[in-house]
Motif scaffolding. Structure first.
Motif, short mmCIF file in Angstrom:
data_model
loop_
_atom_site.label_atom_id
_atom_site.label_comp_id
_atom_site.label_asym_id
_atom_site.label_seq_id
_atom_site.Cartn_x
_atom_site.Cartn_y
_atom_site.Cartn_z
N UNK A 115 0.84 -1.19 0.00
CA UNK A 115 0.00 0.00 0.00
C UNK A 115 0.88 1.25 0.00
N UNK A 116 0.73 2.08 -1.01
CA UNK A 116 1.42 3.37 -1.07
C UNK A 116 0.41 4.46 -0.75
N UNK A 117 0.74 5.32 0.21
CA UNK A 117 -0.21 6.31 0.72
C UNK A 117 0.20 7.72 0.29
N UNK A 118 -0.63 8.34 -0.55
CA UNK A 118 -0.38 9.73 -0.95
C UNK A 118 -1.73 10.42 -1.10
N UNK A 138 9.99 -3.82 -10.93
CA UNK A 138 11.00 -4.63 -10.23
C UNK A 138 10.40 -5.88 -9.61
N UNK A 139 9.12 -5.80 -9.24
CA UNK A 139 8.46 -6.92 -8.56
C UNK A 139 7.09 -7.15 -9.20
N UNK A 140 7.03 -7.76 -10.38
CA UNK A 140 5.74 -7.95 -11.08
C UNK A 140 4.73 -8.74 -10.26
N UNK A 141 5.22 -9.52 -9.30
CA UNK A 141 4.30 -10.31 -8.49
C UNK A 141 3.67 -9.50 -7.35
N UNK A 142 4.16 -8.29 -7.09
CA UNK A 142 3.56 -7.45 -6.06
C UNK A 142 2.19 -6.97 -6.53
N UNK A 143 1.27 -6.90 -5.60
CA UNK A 143 0.00 -6.22 -5.85
C UNK A 143 0.12 -4.82 -5.25
N UNK A 144 0.08 -3.82 -6.13
CA UNK A 144 0.31 -2.44 -5.70
C UNK A 144 -1.02 -1.71 -5.58
N UNK A 203 7.20 5.89 -8.31
CA UNK A 203 7.63 4.87 -7.35
C UNK A 203 6.78 3.61 -7.52
N UNK A 204 5.48 3.79 -7.71
CA UNK A 204 4.59 2.64 -7.91
C UNK A 204 4.96 1.90 -9.20
N UNK A 221 -3.92 3.92 -15.13
CA UNK A 221 -2.60 3.47 -14.68
C UNK A 221 -2.63 1.97 -14.38
N UNK A 222 -2.18 1.18 -15.34
CA UNK A 222 -2.31 -0.28 -15.28
C UNK A 222 -1.40 -0.93 -14.24
N UNK A 223 -0.36 -0.23 -13.79
CA UNK A 223 0.55 -0.79 -12.79
C UNK A 223 -0.07 -0.75 -11.39
N UNK A 224 -1.18 -0.02 -11.24
CA UNK A 224 -1.89 0.00 -9.97
C UNK A 224 -2.97 -1.08 -10.00
N UNK A 225 -2.92 -1.97 -9.03
CA UNK A 225 -3.92 -3.02 -8.95
C UNK A 225 -5.20 -2.57 -8.26
N UNK A 226 -5.08 -1.52 -7.44
CA UNK A 226 -6.24 -1.08 -6.69
C UNK A 226 -6.01 0.35 -6.21
N UNK A 227 -7.09 1.11 -6.13
CA UNK A 227 -7.03 2.46 -5.56
C UNK A 227 -8.03 2.53 -4.42
N UNK A 228 -7.55 2.92 -3.25
CA UNK A 228 -8.39 3.11 -2.07
C UNK A 228 -8.51 4.61 -1.84
N UNK A 229 -9.73 5.13 -1.79
CA UNK A 229 -9.90 6.58 -1.67
C UNK A 229 -10.50 6.94 -0.31
#
Length: 320
Positions: A5-8, A28-34, A21-22, A49-57
């Motif tokens: 979880x990246x918090x911004x 670097x870690x394709x198996x991570x769920x970002x 960064x995401x 943004x396809x590299x984000x698996x989920x957005x929490x608002x």
């Protein structure tokens, strides 16, 4: 699979300067769920943004009550995150991560609530002399080293472009016409060029035969209307009439963006549109820390010798 979880949760520009960064983590870690924790008003910017698996608002930048903290903590706990990185330090967010029992909680070490982190990074942003994007990487790299550093990049979806073109067409700018986009206000995030100078600039550009689109938030629309409402043909006021995806599409199509230190200049940098930025000279607000990334920009910063040092006088010293 690890869940990160990246918090911004602050403003548009801050979010854009964190997204690389995401992307780097995913590369670097394709198996991570970002997943990204963002403010509700900035979250629509992330649709492509396809590299984000989920957005929490969350509804605002921070949380106002212990009930809200507990509710977020419950949601985060259900999502079973393995790690969280707090790029925008706030007590309520740090507490929510702690209560969610996220095993790895990464944040800076110098705040009273740093006790809620178990990976504390000695990072002093304010007087670092470094760009916000580089500082974001330094925070994440304490746990995830060797990341390739990337520049901001936003995807403009076809529907975003179509909706933007439709609004422009309704305002008298056809799909084949180019225009200069001027975003004259900045929510007070930094000392700005006087709005009267933006008006004068718009008039001068319009006299050269170029169309002008003026944008702003709903809160800024009255001020923009007062100052730009009586200008002549070729200047279109869309302040308060665009949502963020439409604004992104509009900035992508613009020939040029003129703005102070605020979100649209970072959108311009991330979609590849040339930007003219007008910045204050203070170290914590200057382009060294907050400028758009990449080479497609021209930035103006007043000299501290141009006036007695008053921020308003300094910004006004930049001529049209």
């Amino acid at each position: 699979m690890k869940r990160i979880l990246l918090c911004r949760t602050d403003a548009v520009g801050d979010l854009i300067l964190t997204l690389p960064v995401a992307r780097s983590l995913k590369a670097a870690h394709p198996d991570f769920q970002i997943s990204l924790l963002a403010a509700k008003y900035t979250a629509p910017l992330l649709a492509g943004e396809s590299y984000l698996d989920n957005v929490v608002a969350i509804s605002k930048r921070s949380l106002d009550s212990l009930n809200e903290v507990n509710a977020l903590a419950r949601d985060l706990k259900r999502m079973s995150f393995d790690a969280a990185v707090l790029f925008y330090p706030r007590l309520s967010l740090a507490l929510a991560m702690y209560l969610a029992k996220i095993p790895i909680r990464i944040g800076t070490s110098r705040r009273a609530y740093s006790v809620f982190f178990n990976r504390r990074v000695k990072l002093h942003r304010r007087d670092s002399g470094k760009h916000e994007l580089d500082l974001n990487y330094e925070l994440a790299e304490q746990e995830y080293g060797g990341l390739k550093r990337l520049e901001p990049l936003l995807t403009v979806l076809p529907d975003e472009s179509k909706n933007s073109d439709r609004l422009l067409a309704q305002s008298g700018i056809s799909e084949t016409e180019s225009f200069v986009l001027i975003h004259p206000l900045s929510h007070g995030s930094a000392p700005n060029w006087p709005i009267e100078r933006y008006v004068e600039l718009a008039s001068m550009i319009a006299l050269k035969g170029h169309k002008i689109v003026v944008t702003g938030s709903a809160l800024e629309s009255d001020d923009v209307a007062v100052h730009f409402g009586k200008l002549g043909e070729g200047i279109v006021n869309l302040a308060g009439k665009t949502d963020l995806p439409q604004l992104k599409g509009m900035i992508k199509r613009a020939r040029l963006v003129v703005s102070g230190s605020t979100g649209p200049i970072h959108i311009a940098g991330a979609v590849g549109t040339f930007a003219v930025g007008i910045y204050p000279p203070e170290s914590t607000l200057s382009p060294v820390r907050w400028g758009p990334r990449g080479s497609a920009n021209k930035l103006f910063v007043p000299s501290v010798d141009d006036s007695k040092g008053n921020a308003g006088d300094l910004m006004a010293s930049i001529p049209v």
